[in-house]
Design a protein around this motif. Structure first.
Motif, short mmCIF file in Angstrom:
data_model
loop_
_atom_site.label_atom_id
_atom_site.label_comp_id
_atom_site.label_asym_id
_atom_site.label_seq_id
_atom_site.Cartn_x
_atom_site.Cartn_y
_atom_site.Cartn_z
N GLY A 69 55.21 0.46 -19.99
CA GLY A 69 56.31 -0.54 -18.42
C GLY A 69 57.14 -1.43 -20.19
O GLY A 69 56.86 -0.68 -21.46
N ARG A 70 57.87 -1.92 -19.74
CA ARG A 70 59.01 -2.93 -19.83
C ARG A 70 58.68 -4.04 -20.48
O ARG A 70 58.47 -4.84 -19.58
CB ARG A 70 60.13 -2.34 -19.07
CG ARG A 70 60.49 -0.74 -19.71
CD ARG A 70 62.15 -0.47 -19.07
NE ARG A 70 63.24 -1.53 -19.66
CZ ARG A 70 64.03 -1.20 -19.55
NH1 ARG A 70 65.14 -0.40 -18.41
NH2 ARG A 70 65.17 -1.99 -20.00
N TRP B 123 59.51 2.55 -17.44
CA TRP B 123 58.82 3.50 -18.53
C TRP B 123 59.09 2.33 -20.17
O TRP B 123 60.54 2.96 -20.01
CB TRP B 123 59.66 4.70 -18.49
CG TRP B 123 58.97 6.04 -19.46
CD1 TRP B 123 59.86 6.59 -20.45
CD2 TRP B 123 57.40 6.15 -19.34
NE1 TRP B 123 59.16 7.78 -20.55
CE2 TRP B 123 57.43 7.32 -20.28
CE3 TRP B 123 56.47 5.98 -19.12
CZ2 TRP B 123 56.67 7.93 -20.40
CZ3 TRP B 123 55.36 6.37 -19.58
CH2 TRP B 123 55.38 7.69 -20.75
N GLY B 124 58.10 2.38 -20.38
CA GLY B 124 58.36 1.97 -21.76
C GLY B 124 56.83 1.70 -22.81
O GLY B 124 55.89 2.34 -22.11
N LEU B 125 57.12 0.78 -23.60
CA LEU B 125 56.22 0.22 -23.95
C LEU B 125 55.68 -1.14 -24.03
O LEU B 125 56.49 -2.11 -23.86
CB LEU B 125 55.91 0.66 -25.94
CG LEU B 125 55.38 1.35 -26.68
CD1 LEU B 125 55.86 2.01 -27.48
CD2 LEU B 125 54.30 0.11 -27.14
N PHE C 247 62.76 7.07 -23.04
CA PHE C 247 61.39 5.61 -22.87
C PHE C 247 62.64 4.28 -23.65
O PHE C 247 63.07 4.30 -24.41
CB PHE C 247 60.81 6.07 -24.40
CG PHE C 247 59.44 5.88 -24.39
CD1 PHE C 247 58.38 5.95 -23.44
CD2 PHE C 247 59.55 5.07 -25.36
CE1 PHE C 247 57.55 5.03 -23.35
CE2 PHE C 247 58.26 3.88 -25.69
CZ PHE C 247 56.77 4.30 -24.72
N TYR C 248 61.72 3.07 -23.58
CA TYR C 248 62.55 1.85 -23.82
C TYR C 248 61.31 0.76 -24.26
O TYR C 248 60.91 1.08 -23.96
CB TYR C 248 63.20 1.69 -22.54
CG TYR C 248 64.34 1.57 -21.68
CD1 TYR C 248 65.40 2.07 -21.69
CD2 TYR C 248 63.77 2.96 -21.27
CE1 TYR C 248 66.27 2.49 -20.99
CE2 TYR C 248 64.75 3.70 -19.61
CZ TYR C 248 66.14 3.30 -20.17
OH TYR C 248 66.62 3.77 -19.23
N ASP D 83 62.13 -2.81 -25.47
CA ASP D 83 63.01 -3.63 -24.67
C ASP D 83 63.71 -4.61 -26.49
O ASP D 83 64.95 -5.31 -26.05
CB ASP D 83 63.19 -4.23 -24.07
CG ASP D 83 63.09 -3.43 -22.20
OD1 ASP D 83 63.66 -2.82 -21.91
OD2 ASP D 83 62.18 -3.78 -21.88
N ASN D 84 62.52 -4.73 -26.55
CA ASN D 84 62.90 -5.40 -28.02
C ASN D 84 61.99 -5.66 -29.43
O ASN D 84 61.03 -4.91 -29.25
CB ASN D 84 62.19 -7.25 -27.92
CG ASN D 84 62.77 -7.72 -26.68
OD1 ASN D 84 64.22 -7.86 -26.66
ND2 ASN D 84 62.04 -7.65 -25.74
N ASP D 85 62.08 -6.38 -30.43
CA ASP D 85 61.46 -5.17 -31.91
C ASP D 85 59.88 -5.48 -31.84
O ASP D 85 59.81 -6.85 -30.83
CB ASP D 85 62.18 -5.88 -32.91
CG ASP D 85 63.64 -5.10 -33.55
OD1 ASP D 85 63.89 -4.08 -33.08
OD2 ASP D 85 64.04 -5.34 -34.48
N ILE D 86 59.89 -4.94 -31.95
CA ILE D 86 57.91 -5.10 -32.00
C ILE D 86 57.69 -5.41 -32.92
O ILE D 86 57.87 -4.39 -33.95
CB ILE D 86 56.51 -4.41 -31.46
CG1 ILE D 86 57.64 -3.79 -29.91
CG2 ILE D 86 55.36 -4.38 -30.82
CD1 ILE D 86 56.90 -2.83 -28.64
N ILE D 87 57.32 -6.39 -33.27
CA ILE D 87 56.61 -7.46 -34.78
C ILE D 87 55.49 -7.50 -35.19
O ILE D 87 54.57 -8.07 -34.69
CB ILE D 87 57.58 -7.89 -35.51
CG1 ILE D 87 59.05 -7.83 -35.26
CG2 ILE D 87 57.55 -8.82 -37.27
CD1 ILE D 87 60.13 -9.14 -35.68
#
Length: 165
Positions: free
Chosen positions: A52-53, A61-63, A127-128, A130-134
């Motif tokens: 998910g996004r 559809w994303g992470l 595949f999306y 949306d924001n950097d995952i830090i």
């Protein structure tokens, strides 16, 4: 590729013979490095709770709810498994990093037996992230990632990652 070296020492001119062997070894190592390109190696794995996004409350559809793990439980096929039950974790990928540049990829191989993943395979969905995952270890970079049919048996995604020093 296997390499074998022979060292032949002569009683006279032994320093010259040793120097020639050293030069041959240096040339062989240089040739191997030139052919192999940058070294890449498996660093660690990633998992997430659901597809998910983040901008859509974990829908789409994303992470969503990403975590990385250096010491995930891995089975004999190198698949990530639940450490307590040994059951496969469907939402996972492998992170590889170039140790020289600290740049790499999170590779997600899709499985057609999982409905949402099969939909992505059939429709070659973007595949999306949306924001950097830090995390403490790396940055998984935001972006719209195209389906790549060359990943795994059924296709997947290669997502840009930077390892933090």
């Amino acid at each position: 590729m296997s390499i074998s070296l022979s060292v032949v020492l002569f009683s006279c001119e032994s320093d010259e013979a040793i120097q020639n062997v050293d030069n041959q070894e240096t040339n062989i190592v240089s040739e191997i490095n030139a052919k192999s390109g940058p070294v890449k190696f498996k660093v660690y794995f990633a998992t997430w709770d659901e597809w998910g996004r983040s901008s859509k409350d974990c829908k789409g559809w994303g992470l969503c709810n990403y975590t990385s793990c250096w010491f995930c439980c891995i089975d004999e096929n190198e698949d990530i498994v639940d450490c307590n039950t040994s059951q496969s974790v469907d939402n996972s990928g492998t992170i590889t990093i170039n140790p020289i540049t600290n740049l790499g990829h999170l590779v997600i191989e899709l499985n057609p037996s999982v409905t949402i993943q099969n939909d992505a395979i059939v429709n070659q969905k973007t595949f999306y992230i949306d924001n950097d995952i830090i995390t403490t270890d790396a940055i998984v970079h935001k972006g719209d990632y195209s389906f790549d049919s060359s990943i795994g048996l059924f296709g997947g995604y290669s997502i840009d990652v930077t390892q933090l020093k």
